[in-house]
Scaffold this motif. Structure first.
Motif, short mmCIF file in Angstrom:
data_model
loop_
_atom_site.label_atom_id
_atom_site.label_comp_id
_atom_site.label_asym_id
_atom_site.label_seq_id
_atom_site.Cartn_x
_atom_site.Cartn_y
_atom_site.Cartn_z
N SER A 50 27.76 50.16 47.87
CA SER A 50 28.10 48.64 47.85
C SER A 50 29.68 47.86 47.50
CB SER A 50 27.67 47.52 45.94
OG SER A 50 29.01 48.20 45.49
N PRO A 51 30.17 46.71 47.41
CA PRO A 51 31.36 46.41 47.62
C PRO A 51 32.86 46.65 46.77
CG PRO A 51 29.76 44.42 47.74
CD PRO A 51 28.76 45.66 48.10
N SER A 54 34.78 51.75 46.97
CA SER A 54 34.88 51.87 47.96
C SER A 54 34.52 53.64 47.96
CB SER A 54 36.83 52.15 48.40
OG SER A 54 37.12 52.98 47.43
#
Length: 140
Positions: A105-106, A109
């Motif tokens: 997911s955003p 990282s």
């Protein structure tokens, strides 16, 4: 009368299993930290502490969600390695999947690669099994 949700969680979490939670977090943190060191060098732990911790967080969150739901901290888990080890391994499968989803997911990282997934799934499961087995051996 307790709600069905309270009853479900009450059956899944026993105070006697608290030491196992400590052992599990140490096991996962150790194996993930070894991976961080292998990829970034030991100096990374002190030069990029936030990056190191953000590598651990998705998998610790995954474990915190899946472990209790699967019963890794139930009364039975606190009784013997014979009960505790399989529960941890069964809980690690969905726990690691949650960790992989968070990494992809955003929010974090690192992303996700299949080879990474296989390595983390196997090493995490083995570390949980070994640490729990050692816990019961040392506890006597």
């Amino acid at each position: 009368m307790a709600s069905s949700e309270e009853s479900f969680l009450a059956r899944r979490i026993d105070a006697e299993a608290f030491p196992l939670a400590v052992v599990d977090v140490l096991a996962l943190a150790a194996v993930l930290t070894i991976g961080v060191i292998n990829h970034n060098g030991v100096e990374y732990l002190s030069t990029n502490t936030v990056g190191w911790l953000l590598t651990l967080v998705p998998f610790l969150v995954g474990w915190a969600v899946a472990g209790p739901l699967v019963g890794a901290y139930s009364a039975g888990a606190a009784e013997s390695a014979k009960a505790a080890v399989p529960l941890a391994v069964r809980a690690w499968i969905p726990g690691s999947i949650i960790g992989f989803a968070l990494r992809a997911s955003p929010l974090f990282s690192g992303g996700f690669q299949w080879t990474f997934g296989v390595v983390v799934l196997l090493t995490g499961g083995v570390s949980l099994a070994v640490f729990r087995w050692l816990f019961f051996k040392l506890r006597g």
